[in-house]
Design an enzyme around this catalytic site. Structure first.
Site, PDB file in Angstrom:
ATOM      1  N   GLY A  80       0.833  -1.197   0.000  1.00 11.94           N
ATOM      2  CA  GLY A  80       0.000   0.000   0.000  1.00 11.94           C
ATOM      3  C   GLY A  80       0.862   1.239   0.000  1.00 11.94           C
ATOM      4  N   LEU A  81       0.233   2.390  -0.165  1.00 13.61           N
ATOM      5  CA  LEU A  81       0.953   3.655  -0.167  1.00 13.61           C
ATOM      6  C   LEU A  81       1.697   3.870   1.156  1.00 13.61           C
ATOM      7  CD1 LEU A  81      -1.746   5.984  -1.758  1.00 13.61           C
ATOM      8  CD2 LEU A  81       0.496   5.453  -2.770  1.00 13.61           C
ATOM      9  N   SER A  84      -0.146   4.254   4.707  1.00 13.64           N
ATOM     10  CA  SER A  84      -1.523   3.768   4.528  1.00 13.64           C
ATOM     11  C   SER A  84      -1.982   2.966   5.740  1.00 13.64           C
ATOM     12  CB  SER A  84      -1.625   2.915   3.261  1.00 13.64           C
ATOM     13  OG  SER A  84      -0.736   1.807   3.340  1.00 13.64           O
ATOM     14  N   GLY A  85      -1.041   2.518   6.562  1.00 14.18           N
ATOM     15  CA  GLY A  85      -1.377   1.729   7.751  1.00 14.18           C
ATOM     16  C   GLY A  85      -0.874   0.305   7.697  1.00 14.18           C
ATOM     17  N   LYS A  86      -0.021  -0.009   6.714  1.00 13.99           N
ATOM     18  CA  LYS A  86       0.478  -1.374   6.527  1.00 13.99           C
ATOM     19  C   LYS A  86       1.162  -1.932   7.767  1.00 13.99           C
ATOM     20  CE  LYS A  86       3.242  -0.279   3.241  1.00 13.99           C
ATOM     21  NZ  LYS A  86       2.932   1.168   3.296  1.00 13.99           N
ATOM     22  N   SER A  87       2.153  -1.198   8.246  1.00  8.85           N
ATOM     23  CA  SER A  87       2.968  -1.699   9.358  1.00  8.85           C
ATOM     24  C   SER A  87       2.154  -1.834  10.639  1.00  8.85           C
ATOM     25  CB  SER A  87       4.164  -0.773   9.604  1.00  8.85           C
ATOM     26  OG  SER A  87       5.034  -0.783   8.493  1.00  8.85           O
ATOM     27  N   SER A 153       6.089  -1.825  -1.956  1.00 15.84           N
ATOM     28  CA  SER A 153       6.106  -2.665  -3.169  1.00 15.84           C
ATOM     29  C   SER A 153       5.143  -2.123  -4.227  1.00 15.84           C
ATOM     30  CB  SER A 153       5.773  -4.118  -2.829  1.00 15.84           C
ATOM     31  OG  SER A 153       4.621  -4.231  -2.022  1.00 15.84           O
TER      32      SER A 153
END
Length: 243
Positions: A80-81, A84-87, A153
Protein backbone atom coordinates in the site's frame (compact mmCIF):
# COMPACT_ATOMS: atom_id res chain seq x y z
CA UNK A 1 3.34 -30.75 14.82
CA UNK A 2 5.12 -27.51 15.49
CA UNK A 3 6.30 -28.58 18.96
CA UNK A 4 7.83 -31.85 20.08
CA UNK A 5 6.59 -33.30 23.36
CA UNK A 6 9.63 -33.61 25.63
CA UNK A 7 10.18 -36.56 27.95
CA UNK A 8 10.00 -34.29 30.99
CA UNK A 9 6.65 -32.86 29.93
CA UNK A 10 5.21 -36.32 29.28
CA UNK A 11 6.34 -37.52 32.72
CA UNK A 12 4.87 -34.43 34.40
CA UNK A 13 1.56 -34.98 32.63
CA UNK A 14 1.60 -38.62 33.73
CA UNK A 15 2.13 -37.76 37.39
CA UNK A 16 -0.49 -35.02 37.28
CA UNK A 17 -3.10 -37.39 35.91
CA UNK A 18 -2.17 -40.25 38.21
CA UNK A 19 -2.44 -38.04 41.31
CA UNK A 20 -6.11 -37.53 40.64
CA UNK A 21 -6.80 -41.05 39.39
CA UNK A 22 -4.95 -42.73 42.27
CA UNK A 23 -6.81 -40.66 44.83
CA UNK A 24 -10.04 -42.03 43.42
CA UNK A 25 -8.66 -45.61 43.47
CA UNK A 26 -7.62 -45.33 47.12
CA UNK A 27 -11.03 -44.05 48.11
CA UNK A 28 -12.86 -46.81 46.21
CA UNK A 29 -10.69 -49.62 47.67
CA UNK A 30 -11.12 -48.23 51.18
CA UNK A 31 -14.90 -47.97 50.77
CA UNK A 32 -15.11 -51.60 49.57
CA UNK A 33 -12.67 -53.25 52.01
CA UNK A 34 -12.43 -50.79 54.89
CA UNK A 35 -8.64 -51.19 55.04
CA UNK A 36 -6.51 -48.10 54.62
CA UNK A 37 -3.25 -50.09 54.23
CA UNK A 38 -4.73 -52.12 51.38
CA UNK A 39 -6.13 -49.01 49.75
CA UNK A 40 -2.76 -47.22 49.88
CA UNK A 41 -0.88 -50.28 48.57
CA UNK A 42 -3.31 -50.58 45.65
CA UNK A 43 -2.90 -46.89 44.91
CA UNK A 44 0.93 -47.07 44.93
CA UNK A 45 1.04 -50.13 42.67
CA UNK A 46 -1.47 -48.63 40.28
CA UNK A 47 0.37 -45.29 40.17
CA UNK A 48 3.75 -46.77 39.28
CA UNK A 49 2.36 -49.11 36.62
CA UNK A 50 0.05 -46.54 35.03
CA UNK A 51 2.70 -43.79 34.88
CA UNK A 52 5.05 -46.12 33.02
CA UNK A 53 2.28 -47.27 30.69
CA UNK A 54 1.20 -43.67 30.07
CA UNK A 55 4.76 -42.64 29.23
CA UNK A 56 5.13 -45.53 26.79
CA UNK A 57 1.75 -44.73 25.27
CA UNK A 58 2.73 -41.06 24.72
CA UNK A 59 6.08 -41.97 23.14
CA UNK A 60 4.39 -44.40 20.74
CA UNK A 61 1.80 -41.83 19.63
CA UNK A 62 4.51 -39.21 19.20
CA UNK A 63 5.99 -41.37 16.42
CA UNK A 64 2.70 -41.99 14.66
CA UNK A 65 1.96 -39.43 11.91
CA UNK A 66 -1.67 -40.44 11.44
CA UNK A 67 -4.00 -37.68 12.58
CA UNK A 68 -1.31 -34.99 12.48
CA UNK A 69 -1.61 -32.17 9.95
CA UNK A 70 1.37 -30.00 9.18
CA UNK A 71 0.76 -26.27 8.99
CA UNK A 72 2.31 -25.21 5.70
CA UNK A 73 4.21 -21.90 5.92
CA UNK A 74 2.47 -18.88 4.45
CA UNK A 75 3.48 -15.33 3.63
CA UNK A 76 1.29 -12.33 4.40
CA UNK A 77 2.37 -9.59 2.02
CA UNK A 78 1.11 -6.14 3.05
CA UNK A 79 1.28 -3.56 0.27
CA UNK A 80 0.00 0.00 0.00
CA UNK A 81 0.95 3.65 -0.17
CA UNK A 82 3.39 5.03 2.42
CA UNK A 83 1.54 5.67 5.71
CA UNK A 84 -1.52 3.77 4.53
CA UNK A 85 -1.38 1.73 7.75
CA UNK A 86 0.48 -1.37 6.53
CA UNK A 87 2.97 -1.70 9.36
CA UNK A 88 0.44 -0.94 12.09
CA UNK A 89 -1.97 -3.63 10.91
CA UNK A 90 0.84 -6.09 10.16
CA UNK A 91 2.28 -5.64 13.67
CA UNK A 92 -1.10 -6.36 15.24
CA UNK A 93 -1.70 -9.40 13.02
CA UNK A 94 1.75 -10.71 13.93
CA UNK A 95 0.99 -10.42 17.66
CA UNK A 96 -2.31 -12.23 17.20
CA UNK A 97 -0.71 -15.04 15.19
CA UNK A 98 1.98 -15.63 17.83
CA UNK A 99 -0.80 -16.82 20.15
CA UNK A 100 -1.27 -19.86 17.90
CA UNK A 101 2.32 -20.98 18.62
CA UNK A 102 3.34 -21.32 14.99
CA UNK A 103 6.86 -20.46 13.79
CA UNK A 104 6.49 -16.96 12.34
CA UNK A 105 8.70 -13.94 11.64
CA UNK A 106 7.95 -10.26 11.06
CA UNK A 107 9.67 -8.47 8.15
CA UNK A 108 9.23 -4.73 7.64
CA UNK A 109 10.71 -2.51 4.95
CA UNK A 110 12.20 -0.09 7.48
CA UNK A 111 14.09 -2.85 9.29
CA UNK A 112 15.54 -4.17 6.04
CA UNK A 113 16.58 -0.72 4.82
CA UNK A 114 18.24 -0.08 8.18
CA UNK A 115 20.32 -3.21 7.57
CA UNK A 116 21.02 -2.37 3.92
CA UNK A 117 20.92 1.45 3.79
CA UNK A 118 22.33 1.81 0.26
CA UNK A 119 19.24 0.34 -1.45
CA UNK A 120 18.03 2.77 -4.10
CA UNK A 121 14.46 3.82 -4.89
CA UNK A 122 14.41 3.56 -8.68
CA UNK A 123 12.13 1.00 -10.28
CA UNK A 124 15.06 -1.34 -11.02
CA UNK A 125 16.46 -0.91 -7.50
CA UNK A 126 13.13 -1.69 -5.90
CA UNK A 127 12.51 -4.71 -8.10
CA UNK A 128 15.94 -6.12 -7.23
CA UNK A 129 15.26 -5.43 -3.58
CA UNK A 130 11.96 -7.33 -3.75
CA UNK A 131 13.81 -10.32 -5.19
CA UNK A 132 16.14 -10.25 -2.18
CA UNK A 133 13.15 -10.22 0.15
CA UNK A 134 11.57 -13.05 -1.81
CA UNK A 135 14.71 -15.17 -1.35
CA UNK A 136 14.69 -14.39 2.37
CA UNK A 137 11.05 -15.46 2.73
CA UNK A 138 11.68 -18.57 0.66
CA UNK A 139 14.58 -19.54 2.94
CA UNK A 140 12.41 -19.06 6.02
CA UNK A 141 9.64 -21.14 4.46
CA UNK A 142 12.10 -23.95 3.73
CA UNK A 143 12.48 -24.09 7.52
CA UNK A 144 8.69 -24.14 8.05
CA UNK A 145 8.60 -20.50 9.16
CA UNK A 146 5.72 -18.27 8.07
CA UNK A 147 6.17 -14.54 7.53
CA UNK A 148 4.30 -11.27 7.93
CA UNK A 149 5.90 -8.79 5.53
CA UNK A 150 5.04 -5.13 4.95
CA UNK A 151 6.49 -3.22 1.99
CA UNK A 152 5.15 -0.43 -0.20
CA UNK A 153 6.11 -2.67 -3.17
CA UNK A 154 4.53 -0.24 -5.65
CA UNK A 155 5.11 -2.23 -8.84
CA UNK A 156 3.03 -5.13 -10.04
CA UNK A 157 6.00 -6.96 -11.55
CA UNK A 158 7.80 -7.19 -8.21
CA UNK A 159 4.68 -8.39 -6.38
CA UNK A 160 4.18 -10.96 -9.14
CA UNK A 161 7.76 -12.12 -8.66
CA UNK A 162 7.18 -12.54 -4.91
CA UNK A 163 4.06 -14.60 -5.60
CA UNK A 164 6.05 -16.93 -7.85
CA UNK A 165 8.94 -17.27 -5.41
CA UNK A 166 7.12 -18.11 -2.18
CA UNK A 167 4.47 -20.55 -1.06
CA UNK A 168 0.97 -19.63 0.05
CA UNK A 169 1.39 -15.94 -0.66
CA UNK A 170 -1.47 -13.81 0.66
CA UNK A 171 -1.50 -10.25 -0.66
CA UNK A 172 -3.12 -7.77 1.71
CA UNK A 173 -3.76 -4.48 -0.06
CA UNK A 174 -3.95 -1.75 2.56
CA UNK A 175 -5.90 0.88 0.70
CA UNK A 176 -6.01 4.52 1.74
CA UNK A 177 -6.79 7.80 0.06
CA UNK A 178 -3.66 9.81 -0.71
CA UNK A 179 -5.04 12.71 1.32
CA UNK A 180 -5.50 10.40 4.30
CA UNK A 181 -1.88 9.29 4.00
CA UNK A 182 -0.74 12.91 3.89
CA UNK A 183 -2.75 13.63 7.03
CA UNK A 184 -0.89 10.80 8.79
CA UNK A 185 2.46 12.17 7.64
CA UNK A 186 4.08 12.39 11.06
CA UNK A 187 7.46 11.81 9.40
CA UNK A 188 7.07 14.70 6.98
CA UNK A 189 7.99 12.50 4.02
CA UNK A 190 5.02 13.51 1.85
CA UNK A 191 5.86 17.16 2.40
CA UNK A 192 9.46 16.53 1.36
CA UNK A 193 8.35 14.62 -1.73
CA UNK A 194 5.97 17.42 -2.72
CA UNK A 195 8.83 19.91 -2.37
CA UNK A 196 10.97 17.70 -4.60
CA UNK A 197 13.37 16.75 -1.81
CA UNK A 198 12.51 13.06 -2.16
CA UNK A 199 12.42 11.41 -5.56
CA UNK A 200 10.68 8.20 -6.63
CA UNK A 201 8.19 8.61 -3.80
CA UNK A 202 5.18 6.37 -4.39
CA UNK A 203 1.97 8.31 -4.85
CA UNK A 204 3.67 11.70 -5.36
CA UNK A 205 6.44 11.62 -7.97
CA UNK A 206 6.33 7.89 -8.67
CA UNK A 207 3.47 5.53 -9.41
CA UNK A 208 1.77 3.10 -7.08
CA UNK A 209 0.20 0.31 -9.11
CA UNK A 210 -2.77 -1.07 -7.21
CA UNK A 211 -2.93 -4.88 -6.96
CA UNK A 212 -5.19 -6.44 -9.56
CA UNK A 213 -5.64 -9.63 -7.55
CA UNK A 214 -5.26 -9.22 -3.80
CA UNK A 215 -6.60 -11.92 -1.49
CA UNK A 216 -7.61 -9.28 1.07
CA UNK A 217 -8.29 -5.57 0.66
CA UNK A 218 -8.36 -3.35 3.72
CA UNK A 219 -9.66 0.20 3.35
CA UNK A 220 -8.19 2.09 6.29
CA UNK A 221 -10.43 5.07 5.54
CA UNK A 222 -13.42 2.99 6.67
CA UNK A 223 -12.01 0.09 8.72
CA UNK A 224 -10.37 0.25 12.14
CA UNK A 225 -7.02 -1.46 12.77
CA UNK A 226 -8.44 -4.08 15.15
CA UNK A 227 -11.23 -4.97 12.76
CA UNK A 228 -8.77 -5.30 9.88
CA UNK A 229 -6.45 -7.54 11.91
CA UNK A 230 -9.32 -9.82 12.94
CA UNK A 231 -10.47 -10.13 9.33
CA UNK A 232 -6.98 -11.19 8.23
CA UNK A 233 -6.57 -13.70 11.07
CA UNK A 234 -9.96 -15.24 10.25
CA UNK A 235 -8.85 -15.64 6.64
CA UNK A 236 -5.66 -17.42 7.72
CA UNK A 237 -7.50 -19.68 10.16
CA UNK A 238 -9.91 -20.71 7.42
CA UNK A 239 -7.32 -21.30 4.69
CA UNK A 240 -3.97 -22.09 6.33
CA UNK A 241 -3.89 -22.46 10.10
CA UNK A 242 -7.22 -24.29 10.47
CA UNK A 243 -7.12 -24.54 14.25
Amino acid sequence: MMYKETNTRSIAKGFSWRFFATSVTVIIVYLFFGRLDLAIAAGVIETISKVLLYYAHERIWQRILWGKKKIEPFNLWFTGLPLSGKSTIADLVFEKLKKYHIPIERIDSKDIRDLIPDIGYSRDDRNRHMHRIGHLIKTLQNNSISTVASFVSPYRESRKAIRKMVKNNVVVYVKANIETCKARDYKGVYAKALRGELQNFSGVNDVYEEPIRAEITIDTDTMETEEAAELIVRYLKKNYIKI
